[in-house]
Scaffold this active site. Structure first.
Site, PDB file in Angstrom:
ATOM      1  N   CYS A  66     -29.075 -10.585 -13.609  1.00 58.67           N
ATOM      2  CA  CYS A  66     -29.599 -11.950 -13.437  1.00 58.67           C
ATOM      3  C   CYS A  66     -31.124 -11.960 -13.461  1.00 58.67           C
ATOM      4  O   CYS A  66     -31.741 -12.885 -14.008  1.00 58.67           O
ATOM      5  CB  CYS A  66     -29.125 -12.533 -12.114  1.00 58.67           C
ATOM      6  SG  CYS A  66     -27.339 -12.609 -11.949  1.00 58.67           S
TER       7      CYS A  66
HETATM    8  C1  BEZ Z   1     -26.163  -8.640 -11.902  1.00 60.08           C
HETATM    9  O1  BEZ Z   1     -26.846  -9.644 -12.067  1.00 60.08           O
HETATM   10  O2  BEZ Z   1     -26.600  -7.531 -12.118  1.00 60.08           O
HETATM   11  C2  BEZ Z   1     -24.757  -8.764 -11.435  1.00 60.08           C
HETATM   12  C3  BEZ Z   1     -24.401  -9.756 -10.540  1.00 60.08           C
HETATM   13  C4  BEZ Z   1     -23.082  -9.839 -10.115  1.00 60.08           C
HETATM   14  C5  BEZ Z   1     -22.142  -8.938 -10.585  1.00 60.08           C
HETATM   15  C6  BEZ Z   1     -22.501  -7.944 -11.488  1.00 60.08           C
HETATM   16  C7  BEZ Z   1     -23.820  -7.862 -11.921  1.00 60.08           C
END
Ligand code: BEZ
Length: 209
Positions: free
Chosen positions: A45
Protein backbone atom coordinates in the site's frame (compact mmCIF):
# COMPACT_ATOMS: atom_id res chain seq x y z
CA UNK A 1 -24.62 -6.44 -5.19
CA UNK A 2 -21.44 -5.21 -6.77
CA UNK A 3 -21.29 -2.11 -8.92
CA UNK A 4 -21.32 -2.65 -12.66
CA UNK A 5 -20.00 -0.66 -15.58
CA UNK A 6 -22.53 2.05 -16.44
CA UNK A 7 -24.01 2.23 -12.93
CA UNK A 8 -24.05 5.61 -11.23
CA UNK A 9 -21.54 5.40 -8.38
CA UNK A 10 -23.34 5.73 -5.04
CA UNK A 11 -22.87 9.10 -3.39
CA UNK A 12 -21.62 9.51 0.19
CA UNK A 13 -20.38 12.13 2.59
CA UNK A 14 -17.26 11.19 4.50
CA UNK A 15 -14.27 12.49 6.43
CA UNK A 16 -10.99 12.40 4.49
CA UNK A 17 -7.42 13.53 5.05
CA UNK A 18 -8.29 16.85 3.38
CA UNK A 19 -11.62 17.38 5.19
CA UNK A 20 -15.20 16.24 4.69
CA UNK A 21 -16.31 15.58 1.12
CA UNK A 22 -19.58 14.90 -0.66
CA UNK A 23 -18.28 12.40 -3.21
CA UNK A 24 -20.30 13.58 -6.24
CA UNK A 25 -19.74 17.27 -5.50
CA UNK A 26 -16.04 16.62 -5.00
CA UNK A 27 -15.76 14.86 -8.38
CA UNK A 28 -17.54 17.78 -10.04
CA UNK A 29 -16.64 17.96 -13.75
CA UNK A 30 -13.60 15.73 -13.34
CA UNK A 31 -13.00 12.03 -13.67
CA UNK A 32 -12.18 10.08 -10.53
CA UNK A 33 -9.75 7.24 -9.81
CA UNK A 34 -11.24 5.78 -6.61
CA UNK A 35 -9.08 3.03 -5.16
CA UNK A 36 -9.05 1.03 -1.97
CA UNK A 37 -6.20 -0.68 -0.20
CA UNK A 38 -6.09 -2.96 2.85
CA UNK A 39 -4.41 -0.89 5.54
CA UNK A 40 -2.13 2.01 6.46
CA UNK A 41 1.50 1.28 7.34
CA UNK A 42 1.69 -1.79 5.08
CA UNK A 43 4.37 -2.23 2.43
CA UNK A 44 2.50 -2.76 -0.87
CA UNK A 45 0.00 0.00 0.00
CA UNK A 46 2.82 2.39 0.80
CA UNK A 47 4.29 1.93 -2.69
CA UNK A 48 0.87 2.36 -4.33
CA UNK A 49 0.12 5.56 -2.44
CA UNK A 50 3.57 6.87 -3.31
CA UNK A 51 3.12 6.04 -6.98
CA UNK A 52 -0.26 7.79 -7.10
CA UNK A 53 1.29 10.88 -5.50
CA UNK A 54 4.24 10.82 -7.92
CA UNK A 55 1.79 10.70 -10.85
CA UNK A 56 -0.18 13.78 -9.70
CA UNK A 57 0.64 15.69 -12.92
CA UNK A 58 -0.36 12.72 -15.09
CA UNK A 59 -3.74 12.45 -13.35
CA UNK A 60 -4.24 16.23 -13.61
CA UNK A 61 -3.46 16.12 -17.37
CA UNK A 62 -6.33 13.66 -17.68
CA UNK A 63 -8.68 15.81 -15.55
CA UNK A 64 -8.76 12.93 -13.07
CA UNK A 65 -8.82 13.18 -9.28
CA UNK A 66 -7.37 10.29 -7.26
CA UNK A 67 -9.24 9.30 -4.09
CA UNK A 68 -7.82 6.59 -1.82
CA UNK A 69 -9.60 4.56 0.87
CA UNK A 70 -8.71 2.17 3.61
CA UNK A 71 -10.60 1.06 6.68
CA UNK A 72 -8.50 3.26 9.00
CA UNK A 73 -9.16 6.70 10.51
CA UNK A 74 -7.90 10.17 9.56
CA UNK A 75 -5.31 10.23 12.35
CA UNK A 76 -3.65 7.01 11.14
CA UNK A 77 -3.88 8.13 7.50
CA UNK A 78 -2.14 11.43 8.26
CA UNK A 79 0.67 9.76 10.19
CA UNK A 80 1.08 7.23 7.39
CA UNK A 81 1.19 9.94 4.69
CA UNK A 82 4.34 11.28 6.39
CA UNK A 83 5.87 7.83 5.99
CA UNK A 84 4.71 7.54 2.37
CA UNK A 85 6.27 10.90 1.56
CA UNK A 86 9.46 9.95 3.33
CA UNK A 87 9.92 6.46 1.89
CA UNK A 88 8.58 7.12 -1.62
CA UNK A 89 10.21 10.53 -2.04
CA UNK A 90 6.99 12.36 -2.89
CA UNK A 91 4.35 14.73 -1.52
CA UNK A 92 0.94 13.12 -1.28
CA UNK A 93 -1.84 15.68 -1.62
CA UNK A 94 -4.88 13.72 -2.82
CA UNK A 95 -7.51 12.82 -0.18
CA UNK A 96 -7.73 9.43 1.51
CA UNK A 97 -11.15 8.41 2.83
CA UNK A 98 -11.33 7.46 6.50
CA UNK A 99 -13.52 4.39 6.56
CA UNK A 100 -12.91 2.82 9.97
CA UNK A 101 -16.55 1.68 10.15
CA UNK A 102 -16.21 0.08 6.63
CA UNK A 103 -19.41 1.83 5.46
CA UNK A 104 -18.00 3.07 2.16
CA UNK A 105 -16.00 -0.11 1.56
CA UNK A 106 -19.22 -2.10 1.89
CA UNK A 107 -21.14 0.31 -0.34
CA UNK A 108 -18.55 -0.30 -3.08
CA UNK A 109 -18.14 -4.06 -2.32
CA UNK A 110 -14.46 -3.55 -1.50
CA UNK A 111 -14.44 -6.12 1.31
CA UNK A 112 -14.06 -9.68 0.08
CA UNK A 113 -14.51 -11.93 3.12
CA UNK A 114 -12.31 -14.73 1.78
CA UNK A 115 -9.42 -12.20 1.91
CA UNK A 116 -10.44 -10.32 5.08
CA UNK A 117 -13.61 -9.57 7.02
CA UNK A 118 -12.54 -6.02 7.85
CA UNK A 119 -9.94 -4.76 5.36
CA UNK A 120 -10.56 -3.77 1.74
CA UNK A 121 -8.99 -5.54 -1.22
CA UNK A 122 -7.36 -3.43 -3.98
CA UNK A 123 -10.45 -2.20 -5.85
CA UNK A 124 -10.32 0.36 -8.65
CA UNK A 125 -13.25 2.40 -9.92
CA UNK A 126 -12.81 4.83 -12.78
CA UNK A 127 -15.77 7.21 -12.59
CA UNK A 128 -16.62 9.80 -15.23
CA UNK A 129 -17.96 13.36 -14.77
CA UNK A 130 -21.53 12.00 -15.02
CA UNK A 131 -20.59 9.90 -11.95
CA UNK A 132 -20.94 6.69 -13.97
CA UNK A 133 -18.67 3.74 -13.28
CA UNK A 134 -16.60 3.26 -16.44
CA UNK A 135 -14.16 0.60 -15.29
CA UNK A 136 -13.69 -1.71 -12.34
CA UNK A 137 -10.63 -3.79 -11.46
CA UNK A 138 -9.98 -5.85 -8.36
CA UNK A 139 -6.54 -6.95 -7.21
CA UNK A 140 -5.75 -9.17 -4.26
CA UNK A 141 -4.03 -7.74 -1.22
CA UNK A 142 -0.66 -9.24 -2.16
CA UNK A 143 -0.35 -7.66 -5.64
CA UNK A 144 0.36 -3.97 -6.22
CA UNK A 145 -1.47 -2.36 -9.12
CA UNK A 146 0.08 -1.30 -12.44
CA UNK A 147 -0.31 2.48 -12.61
CA UNK A 148 0.70 2.64 -16.28
CA UNK A 149 -2.41 0.55 -16.94
CA UNK A 150 -4.58 2.85 -14.85
CA UNK A 151 -3.44 5.90 -16.84
CA UNK A 152 -3.73 3.95 -20.11
CA UNK A 153 -7.30 2.94 -19.47
CA UNK A 154 -8.28 6.53 -18.60
CA UNK A 155 -6.69 7.60 -21.91
CA UNK A 156 -8.62 4.89 -23.77
CA UNK A 157 -11.96 5.80 -22.16
CA UNK A 158 -11.47 9.49 -22.86
CA UNK A 159 -10.35 8.84 -26.47
CA UNK A 160 -13.40 6.63 -26.97
CA UNK A 161 -15.78 9.29 -25.65
CA UNK A 162 -14.21 12.01 -27.78
CA UNK A 163 -13.90 10.10 -31.06
CA UNK A 164 -16.53 7.35 -30.95
CA UNK A 165 -13.89 4.63 -31.32
CA UNK A 166 -12.76 1.53 -29.47
CA UNK A 167 -9.17 0.61 -28.67
CA UNK A 168 -7.34 -2.65 -29.47
CA UNK A 169 -5.29 -4.82 -27.14
CA UNK A 170 -2.37 -3.01 -25.54
CA UNK A 171 -3.39 0.28 -27.19
CA UNK A 172 -1.63 3.42 -26.07
CA UNK A 173 -1.94 7.05 -27.12
CA UNK A 174 -0.77 7.48 -30.74
CA UNK A 175 -1.61 3.90 -31.83
CA UNK A 176 -4.34 3.11 -34.37
CA UNK A 177 -7.87 2.75 -33.03
CA UNK A 178 -10.83 0.59 -34.01
CA UNK A 179 -14.06 1.68 -35.68
CA UNK A 180 -16.89 -0.01 -33.75
CA UNK A 181 -18.98 -2.57 -35.68
CA UNK A 182 -22.08 -0.41 -35.03
CA UNK A 183 -20.70 2.18 -37.51
CA UNK A 184 -21.40 1.25 -41.15
CA UNK A 185 -18.71 1.79 -43.80
CA UNK A 186 -20.92 4.52 -45.29
CA UNK A 187 -20.99 6.38 -41.97
CA UNK A 188 -17.32 5.62 -41.29
CA UNK A 189 -16.31 7.47 -44.48
CA UNK A 190 -18.07 10.60 -43.15
CA UNK A 191 -17.01 10.19 -39.53
CA UNK A 192 -13.36 9.39 -40.24
CA UNK A 193 -12.35 11.54 -43.26
CA UNK A 194 -8.74 10.60 -42.50
CA UNK A 195 -9.66 7.15 -43.91
CA UNK A 196 -9.54 3.65 -42.50
CA UNK A 197 -8.10 0.22 -43.25
CA UNK A 198 -10.58 -2.61 -43.53
CA UNK A 199 -8.81 -5.83 -42.52
CA UNK A 200 -12.15 -7.63 -42.20
CA UNK A 201 -15.65 -6.13 -42.41
CA UNK A 202 -15.65 -6.22 -38.57
CA UNK A 203 -12.02 -5.09 -38.09
CA UNK A 204 -11.35 -1.55 -39.28
CA UNK A 205 -8.49 0.63 -38.08
CA UNK A 206 -8.21 4.40 -38.25
CA UNK A 207 -6.05 7.11 -36.68
CA UNK A 208 -7.03 9.87 -34.30
CA UNK A 209 -4.99 12.91 -33.41
C1 BEZ B 1 0.56 -4.60 1.90
O1 BEZ B 1 0.15 -3.48 1.62
O2 BEZ B 1 1.74 -4.89 1.84
C2 BEZ B 1 -0.40 -5.66 2.32
C3 BEZ B 1 -1.51 -5.34 3.08
C4 BEZ B 1 -2.38 -6.35 3.47
C5 BEZ B 1 -2.13 -7.66 3.10
C6 BEZ B 1 -1.01 -7.98 2.34
C7 BEZ B 1 -0.14 -6.97 1.95
Amino acid sequence: MSLRIGDVAPNFTVETTTGEIDFHDWIGDSWCFFFSHPADFTPVCTTEMGRTAQLADEFAKRNTKPLGLSTDGVKEHLAWIDDVNDTQNTTLIFPIVADADTKIAQLFDMIHPNESDTAAVRSVFIIDPDKKVRLTMTYPMSVGRNFDEILRVIDALQAGDKNGIATPADWKVGDKVIIPPSVSNEDAVKKFPQGFDEIRPYLRYTSIS
